[in-house]
Design a protein around this motif. Structure first.
Motif, PDB file in Angstrom:
ATOM      1  N   LEU A   2       0.871  -1.235  -0.394  1.00 19.34           N
ATOM      2  CA  LEU A   2      -0.313   0.275  -0.332  1.00 19.34           C
ATOM      3  C   LEU A   2       0.630   1.612  -0.410  1.00 19.34           C
ATOM      4  N   ASP A   3       0.194   2.219  -0.442  1.00 21.32           N
ATOM      5  CA  ASP A   3       1.500   2.966  -1.080  1.00 21.32           C
ATOM      6  C   ASP A   3       0.276   4.458  -0.365  1.00 21.32           C
ATOM      7  N   LEU A   4       0.614   5.420   1.062  1.00 25.51           N
ATOM      8  CA  LEU A   4       1.125   6.597   1.426  1.00 25.51           C
ATOM      9  C   LEU A   4       1.051   8.215   1.456  1.00 25.51           C
ATOM     10  N   ILE A   5       0.653   8.963   1.334  1.00 23.57           N
ATOM     11  CA  ILE A   5       1.377   9.640   1.222  1.00 23.57           C
ATOM     12  C   ILE A   5       0.995  11.047   2.848  1.00 23.57           C
ATOM     13  N   TYR A   6       1.630  11.108   3.221  1.00 24.34           N
ATOM     14  CA  TYR A   6       1.832  12.274   4.105  1.00 24.34           C
ATOM     15  C   TYR A   6       1.954  13.604   4.066  1.00 24.34           C
ATOM     16  N   GLY A   7       1.499  14.828   4.968  1.00 25.38           N
ATOM     17  CA  GLY A   7       1.956  16.270   5.238  1.00 25.38           C
ATOM     18  C   GLY A   7       0.842  16.827   3.972  1.00 25.38           C
ATOM     19  N   THR A   8       0.200  16.058   3.685  1.00 22.60           N
ATOM     20  CA  THR A   8      -0.781  16.805   2.463  1.00 22.60           C
ATOM     21  C   THR A   8      -1.936  18.169   3.812  1.00 22.60           C
ATOM     22  N   PRO A   9      -2.281  19.412   3.359  1.00 24.89           N
ATOM     23  CA  PRO A   9      -2.502  20.161   4.376  1.00 24.89           C
ATOM     24  C   PRO A   9      -3.746  19.687   4.842  1.00 24.89           C
ATOM     25  N   GLY A  10      -3.705  19.818   5.614  1.00 23.67           N
ATOM     26  CA  GLY A  10      -5.320  19.678   6.528  1.00 23.67           C
ATOM     27  C   GLY A  10      -5.257  18.290   7.191  1.00 23.67           C
ATOM     28  N   GLU A  11      -4.094  18.046   6.809  1.00 23.77           N
ATOM     29  CA  GLU A  11      -4.092  16.339   7.609  1.00 23.77           C
ATOM     30  C   GLU A  11      -3.288  16.832   8.761  1.00 23.77           C
ATOM     31  N   SER A  12      -4.076  16.061  10.062  1.00 25.36           N
ATOM     32  CA  SER A  12      -3.122  16.194  11.268  1.00 25.36           C
ATOM     33  C   SER A  12      -2.757  14.929  10.957  1.00 25.36           C
ATOM     34  N   LEU A  13      -1.838  15.276  12.524  1.00 16.89           N
ATOM     35  CA  LEU A  13      -1.256  13.819  13.340  1.00 16.89           C
ATOM     36  C   LEU A  13      -2.128  12.712  13.316  1.00 16.89           C
ATOM     37  N   ASP A  14      -2.908  13.172  14.212  1.00 19.10           N
ATOM     38  CA  ASP A  14      -4.171  11.743  14.366  1.00 19.10           C
ATOM     39  C   ASP A  14      -4.335  11.323  13.201  1.00 19.10           C
ATOM     40  N   ASP A  15      -4.794  12.290  11.976  1.00 12.60           N
ATOM     41  CA  ASP A  15      -5.012  11.481  10.609  1.00 12.60           C
ATOM     42  C   ASP A  15      -4.208  10.798   9.991  1.00 12.60           C
ATOM     43  N   TRP A  16      -3.285  11.538  10.203  1.00 12.05           N
ATOM     44  CA  TRP A  16      -2.094  10.311   9.625  1.00 12.05           C
ATOM     45  C   TRP A  16      -2.090   9.060  10.277  1.00 12.05           C
ATOM     46  N   ARG A  17      -1.890   9.407  11.896  1.00 10.10           N
ATOM     47  CA  ARG A  17      -2.089   8.068  12.902  1.00 10.10           C
ATOM     48  C   ARG A  17      -3.213   7.383  12.228  1.00 10.10           C
TER      49      ARG A  17
END
Lengths: 428, 647
Positions: free
Chosen positions: A197-212
């Motif tokens: 699976l591919d993921l992208i992090y650091g998208t504008p508006g993404e919180s640390l909890d979203d990422w978790r």
């Protein structure tokens, strides 16, 4: 996809810039270097706002560039590749890995992908245990299509999941339903495919909890491979324009660093160890061997519009006149599928330009690619003048001290986040 | 000799046909013989200068006089004939004065008029004073659309102190915005007399210029001197010429000078042979000598203007005068700045360039210095901010150098507790430890402003530790304010502030007025604990905090993030008064690097490594050179200040 690099012209027949005199027999006698094939499929159903890859959403680009005719066009380049490598005395190598990337390769019928793979097998032969991957959109697969791929010889599928959080997917303009991802993973595993699976992090508006939440969703599927990339807003993309107009905030590097650390922590805890700066796998057998080949400097041929290829000088042995050879050659195809198809139909190489690497450039690439992977690089492979820098980098916590004692350059977690700075210090 | 009937031209040069057709009062051959150099009776000589603000049209008026007196043919006229250097023409200011001899007939008598061109800027007060000392009269030239400016006022006072006859003149009366009545009244109030006595001219069209020449002959006293006394001539300018060596301009007071005789410079007792003597009209004309009251040039073969100092007295070696004329003083640098080549390998070129400029600039002095931040360079002393700007610009333009200049500072006299005295020209060398007293130079500043800005100007001067000395209304709506101010405060963006707070209406002039003790401290800037010498400043104790906060904030903006946290501190001695932190860079890696990315990635890396060469290392902190330039150039006061002054 970013603009093509600047280079010199590729000969019409695609001939490689290596001396031939008396060399073919010798080369064939040597242990062959690993060889991979990349197949670019330049089609998508929609273009995502952040994407700068060479991809098109129209199914009718004309002639050999139409989606329906694409397999036939790509196979023409396979034929050309077989001939060019044969001429250079590099033709007798089986293919270790094949990777279908895009765009969205699964926009093509599974049967077309299978046909291209068969063409590759006919040209060089797939090595026993060879790895065959395709990228896929969770939306563009069914249990049936995945089974067709597995039956045709595909061993691996990499889904572009990007995030499990709807508002993040919306900012990225991804259209798939995140709830579909576990199903797609299950279907692929049922078909006997290894799944990433591919993921992208650091998208504008993404919180640390979203990422978790995204990481936890990935781990819940039980996949054996994860790639996670920091979002880069590339010039020329729709997102770049949104940032410029102030509609989106530029991704924050500190935020991305924190998210990288979180990913590395959670994935490692779950048994997926890093093997490259942005890649984690449940043991070496699940690492993507095709991508490892890029970082190890192996040879590969890129099929398709805009695709890059690389072939290192065939031999370091004292082949006559070989000292005049470049250390390697990298070339890239014309970008537009229409032009690509036309060139191949007229029997010409689709190469748009190439660069002949000097030994210094090849050495620079060896370092910049080599430090990215977990196996790292031998300290002895560094330029003599830069070896002393290793101790300082260990002291600053950027290189692994134990590995350094054993003569290898291996990044720590902090070092991975500053890999480019490390490379600058390790190269003259 | 009348006006030009109906002549209106917008051209810079007069139509040739007109000057040829109209009979001008230029003396004929018989009369001219009586005003040959060396034999002209002092009664027939008039020595004058023109006092004017930059852009009030002095050079244009001078051009017109040269034309009307027949000294320059209209066709050969080059606008602003007297301003020699390109840079002067471009800035519209005159750096070096010269003297031109012009014939003029009034009644049936021919006269020799020596026009001495004076520098018009505050930095060159001393040169102005010497030029004034060579004259008996001065034309006070004021723009009829703008009125008098502070600088003109200061020079006018200087002329009055020298007891010069003042001829008030309004220029640019052809301008639609001209208000001759209003400003005639202002001038009459300043110099005394009737507003109707104020002449109204246009240097551009030539209107009124003949009347002015007549007025000069009528009003300005002839020079007086003792023809039989030992020769005494005052040097009012000296210019280096590539072909001739130093050309020295003198005004003979007593006795006479002749070619081939030996002369003595009275301040240094150095003797030279007079290789050539002559007058300028406007090209050099060799003569048999110069007598009482005459103005001309000398060539002795020396190669450095320091051997022919402005204000010095020239006498005859065989029959020397016993007393010099007085009024001589050494040029004293008031403002210092470090000049560094952006590219360190240009250091020898900078040294050579300074050595060359020095030949023609007696006020320029410099010493090598080394900065941790900027490498090898020079600490250069200047007369003031404009002088600094001119030198810097000439170095960059004529010698093709890229320079970084540190914020200008003044000279401090520091007395330590043990009685040791230290002269500080570089803030980073300000002594630590026990200091008994610090003295700083102060100036007497004159500010002219519309009356609505009186409060604003007072507020600014108060902020800058100024003391008000007085205030006068020049006219109903214009006020002259006088302050004593520390020079250091003026050097630090004062003029910019004055201009912006008065919407550009105020003008400023100042002159040195000794020094004063003050509570001054050195503020150091530290990057990760290492002092960055180029950013040290000496400020009043009460301003130290503001400076520290301003500088640390500015540096935080321009220093790129490093792999480690970089504290930026401002400190007075060991006490930290302000602190900012450049947070550590946490991420410096391209996340994706696959087949199609490798060429791009390698090229990026090569570019980054190239960029590293443009970095300076302060301890372990890498700072781009551009950042230094940015931090040093803005708010430093030097550049902008001087550039605005020509406007």
């Amino acid at each position: 996809m970013p603009a093509l690099p600047e280079g010199t012209a590729v000969p019409d027949d695609g001939t490689l810039p290596f001396a031939r005199v008396g060399s073919v027999a010798l080369r064939q006698a040597q242990e062959p270097r690993p060889f991979g094939v990349y197949v670019h499929v330049p089609f998508c159903s929609v273009r995502c706002g952040y994407c700068d890859f060479n991809t098109y959403t129209a199914s009718e680009l004309g002639g050999g560039a139409n989606q329906a005719a694409y397999a036939t066009t790509a196979l023409r380049e396979v034929d050309l590749a077989a001939r060019v490598l044969d001429d250079a005395g590099l033709g007798s190598r089986p293919v270790s890995t094949v990777f279908f990337g895009g765009g969205t390769p699964t926009m093509l019928p599974a049967a077309d992908l299978a046909r291209i793979l068969r063409g590759v097998d006919d040209a060089w032969g797939l090595a026993p245990g060879g790895e065959v991957t395709t990228e896929a959109n969770p939306d563009s697969v069914t249990p049936e299509s995945l089974r067709v791929l597995a039956d045709a010889g595909f061993t691996r599928v990499s889904f572009g999941m990007q995030s499990a959080v709807p508002h993040v997917l919306a900012t990225l303009e991804r259209t798939h339903d995140p709830r579909r991802v576990p199903d797609a993973v299950a279907w692929a595993r049922d078909a006997g495919l290894d799944v990433s699976l591919d993921l992208i992090y650091g998208t504008p508006g993404e919180s640390l909890d979203d990422w978790r939440a995204s990481l936890e969703a990935v781990l819940a599927t039980g996949v054996d491979h994860v790639s996670a990339y920091a979002l880069v807003v590339e010039p020329g993309t729709k997102m770049h324009a949104q940032v410029r107009r102030g509609e989106l905030a530029l991704p924050d590097e500190d935020d991305q660093a924190a998210k990288y650390e979180l990913a590395d922590e959670l994935l490692t805890e779950a048994g997926l160890g890093w093997y490259e700066v942005s890649n984690w796998a449940r043991g070496p057998e699940h690492a993507c061997r095709h991508n490892l080949a890029y970082w190890r400097g192996d040879d590969w041929w890129g099929i398709g519009p805009g695709a890059h290829s690389y072939v290192a000088a065939p031999s370091a042995e004292p082949v006559e006149a070989a000292h005049a050879d470049p250390a390697g050659v990298r070339w890239w195809n014309v970008k537009h599928p229409r032009r690509y198809a036309t060139l191949l139909e007229s029997g010409s190489s689709p190469g748009a330009g190439r660069e002949l690497l000097t030994p210094a450039e090849a050495q620079l690439e060896r370092v910049l690619l080599g430090v990215r992977v977990r196996e790292g690089l031998e300290v002895d492979a560094l330029d003599r003048s830069r070896r002393a820098a290793v101790a300082g980098l260990v002291a600053r916590g950027l290189l692994d001290g134990v590995a350094a004692v054993r003569g290898r350059v291996v990044l720590t977690r902090q070092g991975r986040l500053l890999a480019d700075a490390v490379v600058r210090e390790l190269t003259p | 000799m009348g006006q030009w009937p109906g002549l209106v031209t917008t051209d810079d040069t007069l139509p040739a046909t007109l000057t040829e057709r109209i009979a001008l009062p230029i003396p004929g051959p018989a009369l001219s013989a009586r005003i040959e150099p060396n034999v002209t009776a002092p009664e027939l000589i008039r020595n004058f200068c023109i006092i004017a603000h930059i852009d009030h049209g002095k050079s244009t008026l001078a051009d017109r006089m040269l034309q009307l007196t027949g000294v320059v043919e209209p066709r050969a006229m080059r606008a602003q004939y007297l301003d020699r250097m390109d840079i002067e023409r471009e800035r519209g200011i005159t750096i070096k004065s010269q003297a031109v001899r012009m014939p003029w007939q009034l009644g049936d008598q021919a006269h020799a008029l020596n026009m001495i061109d004076t520098p018009g800027h505050v930095d060159f007060t001393y040169e102005v004073s010497r030029s004034l000392a060579a004259c008996e009269g001065a034309v006070l030239l004021v723009d009829a659309a703008q009125g008098i400016e502070a600088q003109t006022l200061a020079n006018l006072y200087l002329a009055m102190e020298n007891d010069l006859e003042i001829i008030p003149v309004l220029n640019k009366i052809d301008l639609p915005a001209a208000q001759p009545e209003k400003y005639a009244e202002e001038l009459a109030n300043l110099v005394g007399g009737d507003p109707d006595d104020v002449l109204k001219v246009s240097g551009k069209t030539g209107a009124g210029v003949e009347a002015l020449l007549d007025r000069i002959v009528e009003r300005i006293p002839a020079p007086v001197g003792d023809a039989d006394a030992p020769a005494r001539a005052m040097i009012f300018d000296s210019v280096y010429d590539t072909y001739r060596g130093v050309v020295t301009y003198v005004r003979v007071i007593d006795g006479s000078l002749s070619p081939r005789e030996r002369i003595v410079m009275m301040s240094t007792r150095a003797t030279h042979e007079l290789l050539e003597i002559g007058v300028i009209s406007p090209d050099p004309i060799v003569t048999k000598g110069l007598g009482v009251g005459e103005v001309g040039y000398l060539i002795t073969g020396v190669k450095d203007v320091r051997q022919s100092k402005v204000g010095d007295t020239v006498t005859n070696a065989g029959k020397p005068a016993t007393e010099s004329l007085g009024g001589y003083s050494e040029p004293k640098p008031m403002v210092f700045s470090g000049l560094y080549p952006v590219d360190g390998s240009d250091y020898p070129a900078l040294r050579d360039a300074l050595d060359k400029l020095k030949l023609n600039d007696a006020a320029l002095n410099y010493e090598p210095e080394t900065s941790v931040a900027l490498g090898f360079g020079f600490r250069v002393g200047f007369l003031g901010l404009l002088h600094l700007e001119i030198v810097r610009e000439r170095l960059e333009r004529e010698f093709d150098l890229d320079l970084i200049s540190t914020a200008p500072n003044v000279v401090y006299d520091v007395t330590l507790d043990d009685g040791t005295e230290v002269k500080v020209t570089n803030p980073s060398e300000f002594p630590g430890g026990k200091i008994k007293e610090v003295r700083e130079p102060v100036v007497r500043a004159t500010i002219l402003a519309p009356s609505e800005f009186v409060g604003t100007v007072m507020g600014l001067c108060n902020d800058r530790r100024g003391q008000m000395d007085g205030m006068d209304y020049l006219s109903e709506d214009r006020v002259e304010l006088r302050f004593t101010l520390p020079l250091a405060e003026i050097v630090f963006d004062f003029f910019d502030q004055l201009k912006s707070r008065t919407r550009g209406y105020a003008s400023l002039d100042y002159e040195p007025q000794g020094d004063q003790a003050a509570d001054l401290v050195k503020v150091d800037i530290l990057l990760q604990g290492d002092q960055v010498d180029a950013f040290s400043a000496i400020v009043h104790r009460e301003k130290a905090y503001d400076y520290g906060v301003m500088m640390t904030a500015k540096l935080k903006e321009i220093i790129p993030r490093q792999q480690f946290e970089v504290p930026i501190q401002a400190a007075v001695g060991a006490r930290v008064i302000a602190r900012e932190t450049v947070r550590a860079m946490r991420k410096d890696v391209l996340a994706k690097c696959y087949g199609g990315d490798i060429s791009r990635k390698r090229k990026l890396l090569e570019k980054q490594k190239e960029g590293k060469k443009r970095m300076k290392n302060i301890g372990s902190v890498e700072v781009p050179k551009d950042a230094f330039i940015a931090a040093l150039s803005s708010d430093s006061g030097g550049g902008k200040d001087a550039k605005d002054k020509k406007k």
